[in-house]
Structures are given as structure tokens and as C-alpha cells.
Scaffold this motif. Structure first.
Motif, PDB file in Angstrom:
ATOM      1  N   ALA A  51       0.976  -1.298   0.196  1.00  0.00           N
ATOM      2  CA  ALA A  51       0.091   0.002  -0.094  1.00  0.00           C
ATOM      3  C   ALA A  51       0.893   1.297  -0.144  1.00  0.00           C
ATOM      4  O   ALA A  51       0.606   2.188  -0.631  1.00  0.00           O
ATOM      5  CB  ALA A  51      -0.893  -0.082   1.304  1.00  0.00           C
ATOM      6  N   ASN A  52       1.931   1.192   0.803  1.00  0.00           N
ATOM      7  CA  ASN A  52       2.809   2.442   0.865  1.00  0.00           C
ATOM      8  C   ASN A  52       3.676   2.650  -0.921  1.00  0.00           C
ATOM      9  O   ASN A  52       3.633   3.905  -0.905  1.00  0.00           O
ATOM     10  CB  ASN A  52       4.052   2.177   1.733  1.00  0.00           C
ATOM     11  N   ALA A  53       3.856   1.428  -1.251  1.00  0.00           N
ATOM     12  CA  ALA A  53       4.588   1.651  -2.542  1.00  0.00           C
ATOM     13  C   ALA A  53       3.423   2.330  -3.606  1.00  0.00           C
ATOM     14  O   ALA A  53       3.690   2.927  -4.387  1.00  0.00           O
ATOM     15  CB  ALA A  53       5.121   0.120  -3.154  1.00  0.00           C
ATOM     16  N   ALA A  54       2.280   1.636  -3.496  1.00  0.00           N
ATOM     17  CA  ALA A  54       1.126   2.116  -4.481  1.00  0.00           C
ATOM     18  C   ALA A  54       0.829   3.629  -4.188  1.00  0.00           C
ATOM     19  O   ALA A  54       0.628   4.350  -4.837  1.00  0.00           O
ATOM     20  CB  ALA A  54      -0.156   1.320  -4.261  1.00  0.00           C
ATOM     21  N   THR A  55       0.908   4.187  -2.891  1.00  0.00           N
ATOM     22  CA  THR A  55       0.561   5.611  -2.526  1.00  0.00           C
ATOM     23  C   THR A  55       1.527   6.429  -2.494  1.00  0.00           C
ATOM     24  O   THR A  55       1.678   7.397  -3.300  1.00  0.00           O
ATOM     25  CB  THR A  55       0.063   5.278  -1.020  1.00  0.00           C
ATOM     26  N   HIS A  56       2.720   5.981  -1.884  1.00  0.00           N
ATOM     27  CA  HIS A  56       3.812   6.969  -1.537  1.00  0.00           C
ATOM     28  C   HIS A  56       4.932   6.802  -2.609  1.00  0.00           C
ATOM     29  O   HIS A  56       5.757   7.840  -2.793  1.00  0.00           O
ATOM     30  CB  HIS A  56       4.370   6.837  -0.345  1.00  0.00           C
ATOM     31  N   GLY A  57       5.299   5.539  -3.220  1.00  0.00           N
ATOM     32  CA  GLY A  57       6.204   5.386  -4.227  1.00  0.00           C
ATOM     33  C   GLY A  57       5.596   5.405  -5.572  1.00  0.00           C
ATOM     34  O   GLY A  57       6.476   5.019  -6.336  1.00  0.00           O
ATOM     35  N   ARG A  58       4.558   5.786  -5.890  1.00  0.00           N
ATOM     36  CA  ARG A  58       4.040   5.771  -7.220  1.00  0.00           C
ATOM     37  C   ARG A  58       4.486   6.666  -8.197  1.00  0.00           C
ATOM     38  O   ARG A  58       4.462   7.857  -7.814  1.00  0.00           O
ATOM     39  CB  ARG A  58       2.519   5.952  -7.224  1.00  0.00           C
ATOM     40  N   VAL A  59       4.972   6.172  -9.280  1.00  0.00           N
ATOM     41  CA  VAL A  59       5.508   7.119 -10.585  1.00  0.00           C
ATOM     42  C   VAL A  59       4.691   6.414 -11.723  1.00  0.00           C
ATOM     43  O   VAL A  59       4.813   5.110 -11.967  1.00  0.00           O
ATOM     44  CB  VAL A  59       7.125   7.059 -10.653  1.00  0.00           C
ATOM     45  N   PRO A  60       3.985   7.358 -12.272  1.00  0.00           N
ATOM     46  CA  PRO A  60       3.134   6.545 -13.504  1.00  0.00           C
ATOM     47  C   PRO A  60       4.076   5.978 -14.460  1.00  0.00           C
ATOM     48  O   PRO A  60       5.082   6.521 -14.743  1.00  0.00           O
ATOM     49  CB  PRO A  60       2.659   7.932 -14.172  1.00  0.00           C
ATOM     50  N   GLY A  61       3.398   4.885 -14.920  1.00  0.00           N
ATOM     51  CA  GLY A  61       4.225   3.984 -15.737  1.00  0.00           C
ATOM     52  C   GLY A  61       5.459   3.102 -15.279  1.00  0.00           C
ATOM     53  O   GLY A  61       6.174   2.359 -16.050  1.00  0.00           O
ATOM     54  N   ARG A  62       5.894   3.142 -13.914  1.00  0.00           N
ATOM     55  CA  ARG A  62       6.862   2.320 -13.247  1.00  0.00           C
ATOM     56  C   ARG A  62       6.187   1.582 -12.389  1.00  0.00           C
ATOM     57  O   ARG A  62       5.399   2.055 -11.299  1.00  0.00           O
ATOM     58  CB  ARG A  62       7.800   3.327 -12.426  1.00  0.00           C
ATOM     59  N   ASP A  63       6.268   0.308 -12.243  1.00  0.00           N
ATOM     60  CA  ASP A  63       5.718  -0.809 -11.422  1.00  0.00           C
ATOM     61  C   ASP A  63       6.672  -0.613 -10.177  1.00  0.00           C
ATOM     62  O   ASP A  63       7.706  -0.417 -10.092  1.00  0.00           O
ATOM     63  CB  ASP A  63       5.605  -2.192 -11.968  1.00  0.00           C
ATOM     64  N   PHE A  64       6.014  -1.414  -9.009  1.00  0.00           N
ATOM     65  CA  PHE A  64       6.834  -1.665  -7.936  1.00  0.00           C
ATOM     66  C   PHE A  64       7.044  -3.139  -7.901  1.00  0.00           C
ATOM     67  O   PHE A  64       6.173  -4.179  -8.668  1.00  0.00           O
ATOM     68  CB  PHE A  64       6.159  -1.415  -6.498  1.00  0.00           C
ATOM     69  N   ARG A  65       8.092  -3.771  -6.938  1.00  0.00           N
ATOM     70  CA  ARG A  65       8.308  -5.257  -7.154  1.00  0.00           C
ATOM     71  C   ARG A  65       8.121  -5.497  -5.794  1.00  0.00           C
ATOM     72  O   ARG A  65       8.636  -5.069  -4.678  1.00  0.00           O
ATOM     73  CB  ARG A  65       9.890  -5.574  -7.509  1.00  0.00           C
ATOM     74  N   MET A  66       7.479  -6.705  -5.783  1.00  0.00           N
ATOM     75  CA  MET A  66       7.384  -7.657  -4.325  1.00  0.00           C
ATOM     76  C   MET A  66       7.994  -8.805  -4.527  1.00  0.00           C
ATOM     77  O   MET A  66       8.078  -9.549  -5.391  1.00  0.00           O
ATOM     78  CB  MET A  66       5.904  -8.003  -3.760  1.00  0.00           C
ATOM     79  N   THR A  67       9.028  -9.046  -3.362  1.00  0.00           N
ATOM     80  CA  THR A  67       9.792 -10.269  -3.200  1.00  0.00           C
ATOM     81  C   THR A  67       9.643 -10.894  -2.162  1.00  0.00           C
ATOM     82  O   THR A  67       9.755 -10.253  -1.142  1.00  0.00           O
ATOM     83  CB  THR A  67      11.154  -9.722  -3.589  1.00  0.00           C
ATOM     84  N   LEU A  68       9.647 -12.101  -1.890  1.00  0.00           N
ATOM     85  CA  LEU A  68       9.624 -12.825  -0.854  1.00  0.00           C
ATOM     86  C   LEU A  68      10.578 -14.043  -0.811  1.00  0.00           C
ATOM     87  O   LEU A  68      10.677 -14.453  -1.848  1.00  0.00           O
ATOM     88  CB  LEU A  68       8.135 -13.574  -0.480  1.00  0.00           C
ATOM     89  N   TYR A  69      11.560 -14.144   0.323  1.00  0.00           N
ATOM     90  CA  TYR A  69      12.474 -14.953   0.296  1.00  0.00           C
ATOM     91  C   TYR A  69      12.425 -15.869   1.606  1.00  0.00           C
ATOM     92  O   TYR A  69      11.932 -15.159   2.799  1.00  0.00           O
ATOM     93  CB  TYR A  69      13.729 -14.125   0.817  1.00  0.00           C
ATOM     94  N   PHE A  70      12.444 -16.949   1.719  1.00  0.00           N
ATOM     95  CA  PHE A  70      12.329 -17.657   2.822  1.00  0.00           C
ATOM     96  C   PHE A  70      13.685 -18.607   2.897  1.00  0.00           C
ATOM     97  O   PHE A  70      13.868 -19.468   1.909  1.00  0.00           O
ATOM     98  CB  PHE A  70      11.127 -18.661   2.853  1.00  0.00           C
ATOM     99  N   VAL A  71      14.582 -18.435   3.782  1.00  0.00           N
ATOM    100  CA  VAL A  71      15.861 -18.798   4.258  1.00  0.00           C
ATOM    101  C   VAL A  71      16.190 -19.152   5.569  1.00  0.00           C
ATOM    102  O   VAL A  71      15.814 -18.094   6.258  1.00  0.00           O
ATOM    103  CB  VAL A  71      17.059 -17.985   3.635  1.00  0.00           C
ATOM    104  N   GLY A  72      16.694 -20.466   5.816  1.00  0.00           N
ATOM    105  CA  GLY A  72      16.976 -20.540   7.447  1.00  0.00           C
ATOM    106  C   GLY A  72      15.945 -20.396   8.410  1.00  0.00           C
ATOM    107  O   GLY A  72      16.192 -19.680   9.442  1.00  0.00           O
TER     108      GLY A  72
END
Length: 133
Positions: A51-72
Motif C-alpha cells: 500500500a505504501n509503494a502504491a500510495t507514496h512510491g507511485r510514479v506513473p508507468g513504473r511498477d513496484f516489485r514485491m519479493t519474498l525470500y524464505f531462508v533458514g
């Protein structure tokens, strides 16, 4: 391979819109289920960071990336947007405010969280939680 030695990850590009933020939450829930990991508190952390990326990090035409890592036994959630000039900072909103509590929730739910600047024009907000399986 057991859960302690498993290394899992997924990375998705999503539109910087309320719909993209909802999709980040829904897709992360499905991925965590497929990995046999608990949804709580990861689902809420993803929802807040997306929600923060979509609200405060938004630049038209530029997507945001979500990454999940599970290690150890640790789940790391990363959300990268293209507003590196706007670093997040938790602040206490007025008691009657309807927004402004997202980072406070992330800080309360995560074991650790932070921000990694760059490369220009990006920033990545991350949170880690220990996962008991």
C-alpha cells in the motif's frame, strides 16, 4: 529437504495502484500457503508495504516489485518502488487520522525492518520475520 534448509523465493512486478497492492497481498498469501508457511504476520506486512509503494512510491508507468525470500527459518519481505527520493519514516499520526499507521504496524509485527536506497531512482523497504513451521 526440510524447512530449515529450504531456500524459496518469488518476485513479482505489480502496478503502483490500490489494485496492485491488493494483488501483492493475495499472491503472497497463496505463495506462503504453497510453501506451508504461516500467513500471520506476513500478510499484514505485505499489505502495508505494498500500500505504501502504491500510495507514496507511485510514479506513473513504473511498477513496484514485491519479493519474498524464505531462508533458514526467516521470511524476508521486500517491496521496491521508484521513489528513492521519498524514504519512509514512521510517525505518530493524530488520534483521529484515518491513515499514517502502516510503518508503525510493520515495526510492531516484524522482527526487523529497514530501507535500502538505490540504485537510483529506487528504494527497497524490507521486513523480516522468524517463521515457525
Amino acid at each position: 529437504m526440510n524447512q530449515e534448509t529450504a531456500i524459496r523465493n518469488i518476485s513479482l512486478l505489480l502496478s503502483p495502484t490500490p489494485r496492485g497492492a491488493r494483488l501483492a497481498r493475495l499472491l503472497s498469501v497463496e505463495q506462503l500457503r504453497s510453501w506451508g508457511l504461516p500467513l500471520d504476520p506476513a500478510e499484514q506486512i505485505v499489505a502495508e508495504l505494498a500500500a505504501n509503494a502504491a500510495t507514496h512510491g507511485r510514479v506513473p508507468g513504473r511498477d513496484f516489485r514485491m519479493t519474498l525470500y524464505f531462508v533458514g527459518g526467516t521470511l524476508r519481505i521486500e517491496v521496491t518502488d521508484t521513489r528513492g527520493d521519498r524514504l519512509p519514516h514512521p510517525a505518530r499520526p493524530a488520534p483521529d487520522a484515518t491513515t499514517g499507521r502502516g510503518l508503525l504496524l510493520v515495526a510492531a509485527l516484524a522482527d526487523r525492518w529497514g530501507v535500502i536506497p538505490g540504485p537510483h531512482p529506487r528504494k527497497t523497504v524490507w521486513a523480516e520475520v522468524g517463521v515457525l513451521t
